[in-house]
Design a protein around this motif. Structure first.
Motif, PDB file in Angstrom:
ATOM      1  N   GLY A   1      45.364  71.600  91.702  1.00 23.35           N
ATOM      2  CA  GLY A   1      44.166  71.898  92.474  1.00 23.35           C
ATOM      3  C   GLY A   1      42.928  72.197  91.643  1.00 23.35           C
ATOM      4  N   GLN A   2      43.089  72.410  90.344  1.00 23.35           N
ATOM      5  CA  GLN A   2      41.954  72.723  89.478  1.00 23.35           C
ATOM      6  C   GLN A   2      41.478  71.467  88.755  1.00 23.35           C
ATOM      7  N   LEU A   3      40.159  71.303  88.657  1.00 20.52           N
ATOM      8  CA  LEU A   3      39.642  70.120  87.983  1.00 20.52           C
ATOM      9  C   LEU A   3      40.076  70.115  86.520  1.00 20.52           C
ATOM     10  N   LEU A   4      40.746  69.049  86.120  1.00 21.20           N
ATOM     11  CA  LEU A   4      41.138  68.890  84.720  1.00 21.20           C
ATOM     12  C   LEU A   4      40.030  68.156  83.973  1.00 21.20           C
ATOM     13  N   THR A   5      39.656  67.012  84.499  1.00 24.66           N
ATOM     14  CA  THR A   5      38.615  66.226  83.837  1.00 24.66           C
ATOM     15  C   THR A   5      38.125  65.163  84.800  1.00 24.66           C
ATOM     16  N   GLN A   6      36.958  64.608  84.473  1.00 22.60           N
ATOM     17  CA  GLN A   6      36.469  63.467  85.232  1.00 22.60           C
ATOM     18  C   GLN A   6      36.583  62.260  84.317  1.00 22.60           C
ATOM     19  N   ALA A   7      37.386  61.325  84.735  1.00 25.01           N
ATOM     20  CA  ALA A   7      37.649  60.174  83.874  1.00 25.01           C
ATOM     21  C   ALA A   7      36.733  59.027  84.243  1.00 25.01           C
ATOM     22  N   ILE A   8      35.910  58.602  83.295  1.00 22.98           N
ATOM     23  CA  ILE A   8      35.125  57.380  83.470  1.00 22.98           C
ATOM     24  C   ILE A   8      35.827  56.352  82.607  1.00 22.98           C
ATOM     25  N   ALA A   9      36.456  55.395  83.238  1.00 15.17           N
ATOM     26  CA  ALA A   9      37.412  54.545  82.524  1.00 15.17           C
ATOM     27  C   ALA A   9      37.730  53.326  83.360  1.00 15.17           C
ATOM     28  N   ASP A  10      38.482  52.402  82.782  1.00 15.00           N
ATOM     29  CA  ASP A  10      39.003  51.304  83.582  1.00 15.00           C
ATOM     30  C   ASP A  10      40.050  51.804  84.567  1.00 15.00           C
ATOM     31  N   GLY A  11      40.792  52.819  84.139  1.00 17.47           N
ATOM     32  CA  GLY A  11      41.832  53.326  85.012  1.00 17.47           C
ATOM     33  C   GLY A  11      42.548  54.503  84.406  1.00 17.47           C
ATOM     34  N   LEU A  12      43.450  55.079  85.199  1.00 15.17           N
ATOM     35  CA  LEU A  12      44.285  56.181  84.729  1.00 15.17           C
ATOM     36  C   LEU A  12      45.728  55.848  85.058  1.00 15.17           C
ATOM     37  N   ILE A  13      46.605  56.190  84.130  1.00 17.91           N
ATOM     38  CA  ILE A  13      48.040  56.011  84.339  1.00 17.91           C
ATOM     39  C   ILE A  13      48.680  57.392  84.402  1.00 17.91           C
ATOM     40  N   ILE A  14      49.473  57.618  85.434  1.00 15.92           N
ATOM     41  CA  ILE A  14      50.294  58.831  85.499  1.00 15.92           C
ATOM     42  C   ILE A  14      51.733  58.342  85.410  1.00 15.92           C
ATOM     43  N   ALA A  15      52.386  58.627  84.293  1.00 17.14           N
ATOM     44  CA  ALA A  15      53.677  57.985  84.025  1.00 17.14           C
ATOM     45  C   ALA A  15      54.816  58.982  83.889  1.00 17.14           C
ATOM     46  N   THR A  16      55.998  58.519  84.192  1.00 13.99           N
ATOM     47  CA  THR A  16      57.241  59.226  83.883  1.00 13.99           C
ATOM     48  C   THR A  16      57.556  59.023  82.398  1.00 13.99           C
ATOM     49  N   PRO A  17      58.483  59.820  81.840  1.00 12.81           N
ATOM     50  CA  PRO A  17      58.945  59.507  80.488  1.00 12.81           C
ATOM     51  C   PRO A  17      59.490  58.075  80.391  1.00 12.81           C
ATOM     52  N   THR A  18      60.216  57.623  81.401  1.00  9.55           N
ATOM     53  CA  THR A  18      60.671  56.225  81.404  1.00  9.55           C
ATOM     54  C   THR A  18      59.486  55.285  81.275  1.00  9.55           C
ATOM     55  N   GLY A  19      58.437  55.568  81.998  1.00  7.10           N
ATOM     56  CA  GLY A  19      57.260  54.715  81.975  1.00  7.10           C
ATOM     57  C   GLY A  19      56.445  54.830  80.699  1.00  7.10           C
ATOM     58  N   SER A  20      56.805  55.786  79.843  1.00  8.99           N
ATOM     59  CA  SER A  20      56.035  55.930  78.595  1.00  8.99           C
ATOM     60  C   SER A  20      56.189  54.706  77.701  1.00  8.99           C
ATOM     61  N   THR A  21      57.253  53.932  77.897  1.00 14.57           N
ATOM     62  CA  THR A  21      57.403  52.703  77.104  1.00 14.57           C
ATOM     63  C   THR A  21      56.880  51.476  77.844  1.00 14.57           C
ATOM     64  N   ALA A  22      56.295  51.691  79.010  1.00 15.66           N
ATOM     65  CA  ALA A  22      55.767  50.559  79.781  1.00 15.66           C
ATOM     66  C   ALA A  22      54.241  50.508  79.618  1.00 15.66           C
ATOM     67  N   TYR A  23      53.511  50.529  80.697  1.00 15.59           N
ATOM     68  CA  TYR A  23      52.053  50.329  80.658  1.00 15.59           C
ATOM     69  C   TYR A  23      51.371  51.386  79.777  1.00 15.59           C
ATOM     70  N   SER A  24      51.810  52.619  79.908  1.00 19.23           N
ATOM     71  CA  SER A  24      51.183  53.709  79.145  1.00 19.23           C
ATOM     72  C   SER A  24      51.187  53.421  77.644  1.00 19.23           C
ATOM     73  N   LEU A  25      52.268  52.823  77.173  1.00 19.87           N
ATOM     74  CA  LEU A  25      52.368  52.501  75.748  1.00 19.87           C
ATOM     75  C   LEU A  25      51.267  51.519  75.349  1.00 19.87           C
ATOM     76  N   SER A  26      51.065  50.517  76.197  1.00 23.49           N
ATOM     77  CA  SER A  26      50.034  49.520  75.924  1.00 23.49           C
ATOM     78  C   SER A  26      48.645  50.158  75.887  1.00 23.49           C
TER      79      SER A  26
END
Ligand SMILES: NC(=O)C1=CN([C@@H]2O[C@H](COP(=O)(O)OP(=O)(O)OC[C@H]3O[C@@H](n4cnc5c(N)ncnc54)[C@H](O)[C@@H]3O)[C@@H](O)[C@H]2O)C=CC1
Ligand SMILES: NC(=O)C1=CN([C@@H]2O[C@H](COP(=O)(O)OP(=O)(O)OC[C@H]3O[C@@H](n4cnc5c(N)ncnc54)[C@H](O)[C@@H]3O)[C@@H](O)[C@H]2O)C=CC1
Ligand SMILES: NC(=O)C1=CN([C@@H]2O[C@H](COP(=O)(O)OP(=O)(O)OC[C@H]3O[C@@H](n4cnc5c(N)ncnc54)[C@H](O)[C@@H]3O)[C@@H](O)[C@H]2O)C=CC1
Ligand SMILES: NC(=O)C1=CN([C@@H]2O[C@H](COP(=O)(O)OP(=O)(O)OC[C@H]3O[C@@H](n4cnc5c(N)ncnc54)[C@H](O)[C@@H]3O)[C@@H](O)[C@H]2O)C=CC1
Lengths: 382, 382, 382, 382
Positions: free
Chosen positions: B235-260
């Motif tokens: 519920g607390q603002l962490l940051t405002q991301a100005i970007a192409d996108g944001l990835i919220i990944a599982t540890p499994t997903g850490s070797t997928a898109y997030s890695l790239s």
């Protein structure tokens, strides 16, 4: 084959036609344009003042929800009336036709406005005077209230002009696979580009030739499946990029999209072409800089496990179309540069250093044990 | 509020319904499915064998040119006839309805097939036996010719089951801005998610709740203008991301898109949620890992200089819709995990280490002065 | 002020003195040197063959434990006797004195040997023929068994010479703080460097001038407290780096230390100077490339919260001394380049592309669903 | 085998001994210590106040030039006299002996002071109250003028204690190569560590066991030749790192050295161990996070082309010695955590988020077209 860049004729008495380009949707740029046109009319009555009419904005694509709360400001009636009396309104297409007879461009706005100016001049570019209205510009701007001095110096020829190099990008349909040497690629591109010079940035079946200020972007379409792109340098395969996209950037563009993708800062006076991948599916893809004499060719991979798919091509932030596997995007140096009026005291380099430090906040240090600095003495135990 | 994950009932005599899921378009998975179903019919006649029918492929979007040279292989008539006699064909929708009564899933294919299996089970997941057909899978697979042994051991209950955690993602329309504490966000999400459980991944007006194996992706639409995304934690603002996108990944997903996108490798047994930006317009955005107990909320920024725009939301590589500034995507841990049958001798950790070394080629050294190794003696001058 | 680089006199009939430089401690380079000297004696008896004697190795610093198991190989007695009869043995110091009268250098070994050759020639460099003995070299090498053909072609003048640019590095004690323009810095450096030309790489009180093939490194000493380094370009403060160290690299060096520190690949024909930080204490420090005409000055910060400390300075992997806060390291382009004999068929660029692909494994893709490629048909559901 | 961490006995009436630790060389911490001791003496006369005497500073190593201009401030005589009357002065060694009978630690200074406190307590750590004197601390500090309230609340037991996990590091001489399972490594380490508990951080022949707040660093010595380090997880080879060094960090340490080396931010409540390479000689080395239950072993590589060399080992920024190829550094979780008094209103997470945003300036956006925001209307053409 690629002609040497034309350095624009020196300014001076010959300032007979000035083009004003403003950031659309910003009342302050409207006001500033009106003030400047009135001043020009009075002080330099022999100069014709052109004002580019902003293109009608596209409606949002169907399905895209827009912010209902976003209120429409009332246009500044006074400014518009004043402009109607002092300027000749021209469309983007008309600007492109008149391009060779424009002697100075005034840009009122930020980076987007400068990129738009670049897109208007697909041949030689007249000197650009960039004015900031609270905006920050990658070409170092003047403050808007400085305009009389700046323009008067331009009339007197007492200005300093710096240059930003542009790349040239050709989108060629049905590019033969047999082009494997620099010479054959260049010959082919030249043959296809005949008459394509100065083409407007539209999705076209005919070959397309565009000047590039920041970058060419080849990117996957929205379905998040990776693109596979063959990347050639001078006709030889450099690498096959499996990634979201590839950026081919100018040094100017090194502080734009390429930076966000992890690329290095490249000073505008380094003659290089920067290749930066976006989300490469590889741990070992690192940005690379090639000589400005290189010819870089990108093509959707047409064989292998991944089904070949069409890719989006954008130039300087504008989506210009899609390429299918048979098409190719060829990029090379030697485009017509953008000359811009710079502060007499500031060299191109100093401007750039200020920009990366102040605007990009390059190498900002962490908050340090600041306040203690004076008082701390590490060589004493007490 | 978020219920503890259900560990699937131990295998054993109770193996009465098995689901086969195969990679579509690959004749070898068709052949393998036929062989396995025939074997099951003969060896374990009391087991019902379901085969998921691949969904009809979407035609390409208009304007997207496809590769004309891409030949259509002839489907394997024998295998299809055999399957018709040994299996019950079910659609994805039927699988979702039967989910609680399926006791084992056999995945024939690679990562995409495993992600598809995950998407089919929006509640508890039965153990998955993953078989490779020349594919390489992030869940360590068995070779296809090992299947009789593996399945017999499953019938005997003599298998080892490892788990991969999943996140849960809620897309909530018209999310109130007043939710600023972890408790109020969780309460609101729970109230909206009633009945949304097990929803299919479609673009829906109703609230959507999906399990996440790899990642949630919020990304700009094709026009290359950056997204601006408010990112909140509990519920607390962490940051405002100005970007192409944001990835919220599982540890499994850490070797997928997030890695790239430049993210770290995260071992699947670390209970964390990984935030990785795509092309952030900032020099100082670095991937960050939060505890699995966090609730992360993403929302298109609705104020400020950038006009709010809709953003694409994808889960595990599938585009599930768009969010407008008033909508929010809430992500938290505690989803039903995916159990999978692993080699008796290989712990989850060893599998993962092998995967990052062999498949991702993590920390591959450069070609070294290889051949000289034995012969060189740096302590001698001759 | 900095003289244009001397292109070494064309080869040809004038090949009267050849220097052999070999990797010490490697019996194969000893063997190869003996074979080559014997061949030269026989085929080109008018040529004097010099063999550089390896410097005596330093004993390990006290307290450093060495590997007791590391056996000392017996030197190859035959080869040594043969060399004694065919060559004139010279020390590094003698090579430096003779430098202008050496017409060709043969390098037997890998990158370290090439860097050592570079360090021997602080003025113009004769063409280098690089031979690999199982080593992989950043200058594309010939196989050792090709040597008769390569040398004969050199005698005939039928060779192709490519160049690698070198930077010049000046370590200047008690550098005045008042030098704030490019001109004053250059003037000061030139005044101090008088006679320093060709200095051997020793820790010296006198000004030191060294050619740089890979990079200049300024680095914290072993106590892991960060360095604070003022970095100026053309006399103007660029940034203050709080970091483990700073690398100022040539394009050649972009694939060496700078790469490990996260720097981009820079093609050797791009005229730039690369600045790459090592472990900067900032999230926003990104590598940057400056024009080859820049003069970069590094100095330990002498004010502020961090106590000024001395820093280690290394050139091309060799520790050359320490700098205190009053000293400065000035680096600029325009050093004498290293000419090297390249394969007739391979351009400098192609060599480099092969090097980054094959040796550095640039952009190696992950292990993919390899075997399935031919068989998969994504456009069919079966 | 590794005992569960001891949670320090609840505070309360039992506050009979308080240790003050201050940043040496900073007159303000001296003044603050004097004020606090005077106040304690008056308000809580039954409490014994200990003040750690700063260790005598090492003279700089020979050859290291120091800044002659660095003036020695006069110590504050008043404060020293006052402290002499209110405190018992103790050396670091005495603190280590008394450790179990200290009920609260007051840290006056920044990160270095907190790391020093951590190093003093090699067993259970009493709660730490961290006060800032213009410093910024990774444990969220109180302002120095808040001290009476904070300490009174500590006496009343009305405080909130948060924890930071520590790793444990063992430097073991002559580690047998035969340890290839997690169990045998753990057994061996335990057998060697007997009695090593609480060892001071000195270069020692005997086995060394140290608690780790930020990180263990294994790094090449000053001669810039790369280290080659075998890295094992639970006895199995993970990778061979050819690099300047390796960092094994806690989540707390993820914002320290690891961050500078390119590592991700890891929230302190994620139970993980972070591996971050420094200047790896590989394009594909990416930081990796392992479960806190892992045992990580580092050893200089003893075979292969690179001559094995000794490496520097540092813990939390302090050089603790060198390891030869036969030695090993074993690191695992489960160390005694550091409890610290936090603001009642601020959870550990909120503190950390504030720290990365405000101090590390995480994801700071570029200077934007700031001033134009209100006035711009992108949906209008005028
Ligand atoms: N993720 C990203 O970083 C993305 C960046 N872009 C960049 O935006 C450019 C188009 O600009 P706009 O029309 O204003 O689109 P925009 O309104 O989306 O703004 C893009 C941002 O990039 C800045 N920018 C543009 N050129 C720059 C340069 N040479 N150096 C430093 N900053 C620069 C702009 O000031 C603005 O902050 C493209 O050429 C591309 O480089 C476009 C899409 C995504
Ligand atoms: N630029 C990139 O790296 C992109 C990656 N993806 C990833 O692809 C996933 C979808 O996979 P597919 O349906 O097979 O799409 P796909 O056919 O586009 O393949 C994506 C690639 O990611 C691999 N992959 C998927 N999950 C993985 C994991 N957990 N660890 C390691 N590798 C993994 C696949 O084997 C394949 O090589 C998404 O969840 C996303 O993570 C999607 C789009 C772009
Ligand atoms: N962490 C790192 O990456 C470090 C790199 N170095 C590099 O090593 C160089 C000295 O080389 P050696 O005397 O052989 O020391 P070395 O025996 O320590 O080898 C350094 C490694 O860098 C390679 N290398 C050297 N120059 C290269 C180039 N231009 N392109 C690609 N690879 C290159 C060598 O082949 C070797 O693998 C230094 O100039 C520095 O660039 C030195 C210390 C640490
Ligand atoms: N290149 C780098 O970034 C280096 C970092 N260090 C770090 O410094 C630590 C020792 O600190 P000092 O004794 O103060 O040495 P120091 O005076 O050299 O300061 C190191 C810097 O790291 C900061 N720091 C320390 N721990 C931190 C944490 N957990 N989170 C955020 N910032 C932190 C300090 O405030 C200071 O700015 C080491 O444990 C290591 O992590 C040490 C050497 C080099």
């Amino acid at each position: 084959m690629f002609p040497p860049r034309t350095i624009f004729p020196a300014l001076g008495g010959a300032l007979r036609r000035i083009l004003l380009v403003r950031k659309p949707g910003d009342p302050r740029t409207l006001r500033a344009a009106a003030d400047m046109a009135t001043w020009l009319r009075r002080e330099h009555p022999d100069t014709q003042v052109l004002l580019e009419l902003p293109a009608t904005r596209m409606p949002p694509p169907p399905g895209v929800r827009t912010d209902a709360d976003h209120a429409e400001p009332r246009p500044d009636g006074d400014a518009m009336r004043s402009l109607a009396q002092t300027c000749d309104m021209v469309s983007s297409a008309e600007v492109r036709e008149l391009a060779k007879d424009i002697h100075l461009v005034v840009a009122l706005g930020g980076d987007g406005t400068l990129l738009h100016v670049s897109s208007l001049f697909q041949g030689p570019v007249p000197p650009v005077a960039s004015f900031s209205l609270g905006t920050l510009n990658f070409l170092p701007p003047f403050r808007i209230d400085e305009f009389p001095g700046v323009l008067n110096r331009a009339y007197d020829g007492a200005i300093r002009v710096s240059y930003r190099d542009r790349l040239v990008c050709h989108v060629v349909r049905d590019s033969p696979a047999s082009l494997t040497s620099a010479a054959t690629v260049r010959e082919f591109v030249a043959s296809r580009s005949k008459g394509g010079d100065g083409e407007p940035p539209v999705t076209a079946a005919q070959p397309l030739k565009l000047h590039v200020m920041n970058e060419v972007l080849v990117h996957r379409t929205p379905v998040p499946a990776m693109a596979s792109i063959d990347c050639r340098v001078d006709g030889q395969l450099l690498t096959q990029a499996i990634a979201d996209g590839l950026i081919i950037a100018t040094p100017t563009g090194s502080t734009a999209y390429s930076l966000s993708a992890g690329g290095p800062l490249v000073h505008p006076e380094v003659p290089g072409i920067l290749l930066t991948p976006i989300c490469p599916r590889s741990l070992s893809f690192r940005p690379a800089l090639f000589p400005q004499s290189s010819l870089i060719s990108l093509q959707a991979t047409s064989t292998g496990p991944r089904a070949p798919v069409s890719l989006d091509v954008s130039v300087d932030g504008e989506l210009i179309g899609q390429v299918a596997p048979n098409d190719a995007v060829h990029i090379h140096g030697g485009g017509e540069p953008v000359p811009y009026i710079s502060h007499v005291e500031g060299a191109g380099g100093a401007d750039w250093v200020a920009n990366i430090n102040e605007r990009l906040r390059w190498n900002q240090s962490f908050m340090e044990h600041g306040a203690t600095s004076g008082a701390t003495d590490p060589s004493s135990s007490w």
